[in-house]
Design a protein around this motif. Structure first.
Motif, PDB file in Angstrom:
ATOM      1  N   ARG A  61      -3.143  21.406  -0.861  1.00 10.58           N
ATOM      2  CA  ARG A  61      -2.447  21.966  -2.014  1.00 10.58           C
ATOM      3  C   ARG A  61      -3.256  21.719  -3.289  1.00 10.58           C
ATOM      4  O   ARG A  61      -3.845  20.654  -3.440  1.00 10.58           O
ATOM      5  N   THR A  62      -3.261  22.681  -4.182  1.00 11.72           N
ATOM      6  CA  THR A  62      -3.879  22.460  -5.482  1.00 11.72           C
ATOM      7  C   THR A  62      -2.827  21.856  -6.403  1.00 11.72           C
ATOM      8  O   THR A  62      -1.644  22.122  -6.267  1.00 11.72           O
ATOM      9  N   GLY A  63      -3.294  21.034  -7.309  1.00 15.89           N
ATOM     10  CA  GLY A  63      -2.380  20.415  -8.256  1.00 15.89           C
ATOM     11  C   GLY A  63      -2.501  18.908  -8.233  1.00 15.89           C
ATOM     12  O   GLY A  63      -3.478  18.351  -7.732  1.00 15.89           O
ATOM     13  N   GLU A  64      -1.471  18.251  -8.756  1.00 17.83           N
ATOM     14  CA  GLU A  64      -1.514  16.810  -8.914  1.00 17.83           C
ATOM     15  C   GLU A  64      -0.816  16.097  -7.747  1.00 17.83           C
ATOM     16  O   GLU A  64       0.342  16.368  -7.458  1.00 17.83           O
ATOM     17  N   TYR A  65      -1.548  15.203  -7.121  1.00 16.50           N
ATOM     18  CA  TYR A  65      -1.012  14.358  -6.051  1.00 16.50           C
ATOM     19  C   TYR A  65      -0.608  13.017  -6.655  1.00 16.50           C
ATOM     20  O   TYR A  65      -1.267  12.522  -7.569  1.00 16.50           O
ATOM     21  N   ARG A  66       0.470  12.418  -6.148  1.00 15.09           N
ATOM     22  CA  ARG A  66       0.886  11.072  -6.546  1.00 15.09           C
ATOM     23  C   ARG A  66       0.824  10.175  -5.317  1.00 15.09           C
ATOM     24  O   ARG A  66       1.271  10.547  -4.239  1.00 15.09           O
ATOM     25  N   MET A  67       0.270   9.005  -5.516  1.00 14.99           N
ATOM     26  CA  MET A  67       0.183   8.041  -4.418  1.00 14.99           C
ATOM     27  C   MET A  67       0.740   6.715  -4.911  1.00 14.99           C
ATOM     28  O   MET A  67       0.351   6.236  -5.974  1.00 14.99           O
ATOM     29  N   THR A  68       1.658   6.141  -4.141  1.00 20.55           N
ATOM     30  CA  THR A  68       2.177   4.811  -4.465  1.00 20.55           C
ATOM     31  C   THR A  68       1.753   3.854  -3.358  1.00 20.55           C
ATOM     32  O   THR A  68       1.803   4.188  -2.176  1.00 20.55           O
ATOM     33  N   ILE A  69       1.336   2.672  -3.780  1.00 18.47           N
ATOM     34  CA  ILE A  69       0.857   1.637  -2.867  1.00 18.47           C
ATOM     35  C   ILE A  69       1.697   0.395  -3.143  1.00 18.47           C
ATOM     36  O   ILE A  69       1.726  -0.080  -4.279  1.00 18.47           O
ATOM     37  N   ARG A  70       2.377  -0.094  -2.110  1.00 24.44           N
ATOM     38  CA  ARG A  70       3.257  -1.246  -2.300  1.00 24.44           C
ATOM     39  C   ARG A  70       3.074  -2.234  -1.160  1.00 24.44           C
ATOM     40  O   ARG A  70       3.104  -1.857   0.009  1.00 24.44           O
ATOM     41  N   PRO A  71       2.887  -3.524  -1.497  1.00 22.47           N
ATOM     42  CA  PRO A  71       2.782  -4.534  -0.433  1.00 22.47           C
ATOM     43  C   PRO A  71       4.169  -4.891   0.098  1.00 22.47           C
ATOM     44  O   PRO A  71       5.174  -4.773  -0.611  1.00 22.47           O
ATOM     45  N   ASP A  72       4.228  -5.338   1.353  1.00 27.91           N
ATOM     46  CA  ASP A  72       5.498  -5.763   1.941  1.00 27.91           C
ATOM     47  C   ASP A  72       6.031  -7.031   1.278  1.00 27.91           C
ATOM     48  O   ASP A  72       7.232  -7.202   1.147  1.00 27.91           O
ATOM     49  N   GLU A  73       5.126  -7.932   0.914  1.00 30.40           N
ATOM     50  CA  GLU A  73       5.525  -9.170   0.255  1.00 30.40           C
ATOM     51  C   GLU A  73       4.543  -9.465  -0.876  1.00 30.40           C
ATOM     52  O   GLU A  73       3.433  -8.945  -0.879  1.00 30.40           O
ATOM     53  N   PRO A  74       4.930 -10.286  -1.855  1.00 28.91           N
ATOM     54  CA  PRO A  74       4.055 -10.544  -3.000  1.00 28.91           C
ATOM     55  C   PRO A  74       2.684 -11.083  -2.587  1.00 28.91           C
ATOM     56  O   PRO A  74       2.570 -11.866  -1.649  1.00 28.91           O
ATOM     57  N   VAL A  75       1.654 -10.624  -3.307  1.00 29.50           N
ATOM     58  CA  VAL A  75       0.275 -11.019  -3.030  1.00 29.50           C
ATOM     59  C   VAL A  75      -0.338 -11.536  -4.330  1.00 29.50           C
ATOM     60  O   VAL A  75      -0.294 -10.854  -5.344  1.00 29.50           O
ATOM     61  N   ARG A  76      -0.909 -12.719  -4.281  1.00 32.05           N
ATOM     62  CA  ARG A  76      -1.588 -13.285  -5.453  1.00 32.05           C
ATOM     63  C   ARG A  76      -3.059 -12.897  -5.448  1.00 32.05           C
ATOM     64  O   ARG A  76      -3.671 -12.810  -4.401  1.00 32.05           O
TER      65      ARG A  76
END
Length: 147
Positions: free
Chosen positions: A119-134
């Motif tokens: 598809r042409t246009g703007e893609y959004r990607m979200t990246i989330r860890p399962d648990e907090p990472v330092r």
């Protein structure tokens, strides 16, 4: 005179090859996260105009010595311009940073090989860890044309 023309042509050829190498088909988008404990979703956006060429997607990570080096379980959600959504699991494995804590290390980990963004246009990607990472300070995506 002929020698000068040859030298000029060789110089122009060298300059054009160097310039062509600088015209890389590379895009990236990165978002800062909380290095004291990244646990919220990081969202990046990128535009796509090429719907035919395969590309390699790399997860880009900036981290410091506070990162423990354990594998990080991620949930990666990609939303296409037409709102089609894909969520998948990904295990991020990074080498431990051996330098002093203030020094940052950037690395890229292959996420998808030969993906075609249809598809042409703007893609959004979200990246989330399962648990907090330092120790992780920024995450994102880098896109390169596949060879």
């Amino acid at each position: 005179m002929e020698r000068a023309i040859r030298i000029f042509r060789a110089g122009m050829l060298l300059a054009s090859l160097t310039a062509a190498g600088c015209l890389s088909h590379h895009r990236s988008a990165v978002a800062d996260v909380d290095p004291r404990g990244w646990n919220d979703a990081a969202e990046v956006t990128f535009a796509n105009a090429d719907t035919l060429a395969p590309c390699d997607l790399w997860l880009v990570v900036r981290y410091d010595a506070a990162f423990a080096g354990e594998p990080v379980e991620l949930e990666v959600t990609t939303v296409a311009p037409d709102s089609l959504r894909l969520t998948e699991r990904f295990t991020l494995r990074l080498p431990v940073s051996r330098g002093p804590a203030p020094l940052l290390r950037d690395t890229a980990v292959l996420y998808r090989r030969r993906a075609v963004l249809r598809r042409t246009g703007e893609y959004r990607m979200t990246i989330r860890p399962d648990e907090p990472v330092r120790g992780i300070e920024a995450v994102g995506i880098a896109i390169e044309k596949s060879i």
